[in-house]
Design an enzyme around this catalytic site. Structure first.
Site: not given
Ligand code: NAI
Length: 335
Positions: A231, A255, A260, A292
């Site tokens: 994000r 991305d 944005e 994105h």
């Molecule tokens: P997920 O929930 O499986 O993993 C997120 C991880 O980040 C978790 O292991 C969590 O413990 C960790 N986390 C939480 N706070 C943290 C911190 N302060 N420092 C380091 N790690 C921390 O989520 P997933 O599916 O892997 O997605 C991650 C992010 O990717 C989403 O929240 C979303 O913002 C972004 N995303 C972007 C997309 C795009 O098209 N550019 C599409 C899908 C998701």
């Protein structure tokens, strides 16, 4: 169900998936905001994406108009005021994992493109210029890659980079004991100081906003490559621009961008950009911005449509909602 901010490519995948479900879908091109929220009057379900506004004022308009459920067709839910939704009795659903591979592979694509200067080479050879000056990259093999946030996407990315022969360091406040071989959890400090490449895969929370700022950038290795497919607000863009100008950050693949909303997903080629910070980033040859699009694969779009409609099936049947998000979904850090 009314789908806000819905583009033709999404409409096609929802139409295809809807044949197997009973929901009636209405597609709107406008983003959900305080100005447009009344368009949802009478719809039981509202379906939103990453740049829709779901603050308390918007949620109140939705609830007053008869909406019962908000179906996010994305994984992130940082744009939803979950406390307000809960107080208003609105159920919030999401699609937690439509294709972690799609996003992780896009992060790798940004890294490979920037490192081997494919974006420059593409333009150069089309003009008949086959000079190699300025196209020098480095071997990924043997480099140290830091992954911040090792959930579904971060884990995929870490595995791919381990496959390139990189040493993979990981930081996550909720370490997963099942993490892939070759991925080592370290402190954020160690990750910042030891990584040649840093990729962000943490969600946007109060803890992660501007996680990459002047101080954390200064702790990184000089010449680090930064990739952000998570994000935009995880990165303080002004601080990043300064670090790029000074060479502290050698290259950035983005991305997502802090501001944005209202810019991405639209065509501004006729009018030009009003956002000077984004324009500055785009002027830098060592910066690669995509709008994105990391999620944008056929597999991901099919999964998004299918899981969104299955979420609504479960809601209508009164079945357990495994993809519901509540205020408790934003976990406090463990370490
Ligand atoms: P997920 O929930 O499986 O993993 C997120 C991880 O980040 C978790 O292991 C969590 O413990 C960790 N986390 C939480 N706070 C943290 C911190 N302060 N420092 C380091 N790690 C921390 O989520 P997933 O599916 O892997 O997605 C991650 C992010 O990717 C989403 O929240 C979303 O913002 C972004 N995303 C972007 C997309 C795009 O098209 N550019 C599409 C899908 C998701």
């Amino acid at each position: 169900l009314v789908l806000f901010d819905c583009h033709a490519y999404e409409q096609r995948s929802f139409q295809a998936a809807a044949a197997a479900h009973v929901h009636r879908l209405t597609y709107l091109p406008v983003r959900l905001s305080r100005e447009t929220a009344t368009l949802a009057r009478g719809f039981q379900g509202v379906c939103c994406f990453v740049n829709d506004t779901l603050d308390r004022a918007v949620l109140e308009i939705l609830a007053n108009g008869g909406t019962q459920v908000v179906a996010m067709r994305c994984a992130g839910f940082n744009n939803v005021d979950l406390q307000a939704a809960s107080a208003l009795g609105l159920v919030v659903l999401r699609v937690p994992a439509y294709s972690p591979h799609a996003v992780a592979e896009h992060a790798v694509a940004l890294l490979l493109c920037l490192n081997r200067k494919i974006h420059k080479a593409y333009a150069r050879v089309r003009e008949g210029n086959f000079s190699l000056n300025g196209l020098m990259g480095f071997d990924l093999h043997g480099k140290t890659v830091g992954v911040i946030g090792v959930g579904r996407i971060g884990h995929c990315f870490a595995r791919i980079m381990a496959g390139f022969g990189c040493r993979v360091l990981a930081f996550d406040p909720h370490p997963d004991p099942r993490v892939a071989d070759g991925v080592h959890y370290v402190s954020l400090e160690d990750l910042l100081s030891e990584s040649d490449i840093i990729s962000l895969h943490a969600p946007l929370t109060p803890d992660t906003r501007h996680l990459i700022n002047r101080e954390s950038l200064a702790k990184m290795r000089r010449g680090v490559v930064l990739i952000n497919t998570s994000r935009g607000p995880l990165v303080d863009t002004q601080a990043l621009i300064e670090a790029l100008k000074q060479g502290q950050v050698a290259a950035a693949g983005l991305d997502v961008y802090e501001r944005e909303a209202g810019i991405f997903f639209e065509d501004w080629s006729d009018t030009g950009l009003q956002d000077d910070t984004l324009a500055r980033l785009l002027s830098m040859p060592q910066v690669l911005v995509t709008g994105h699009q990391a999620f944008l694969t056929e597999t991901a779009l099919q999964n998004i449509a299918e899981v969104t409609l299955l979420n609504l099936d479960a809601f209508e049947r009164g079945a357990p909602l495994e993809n519901a998000v509540t205020p408790a979904s934003v976990l406090p850090p463990r370490i």
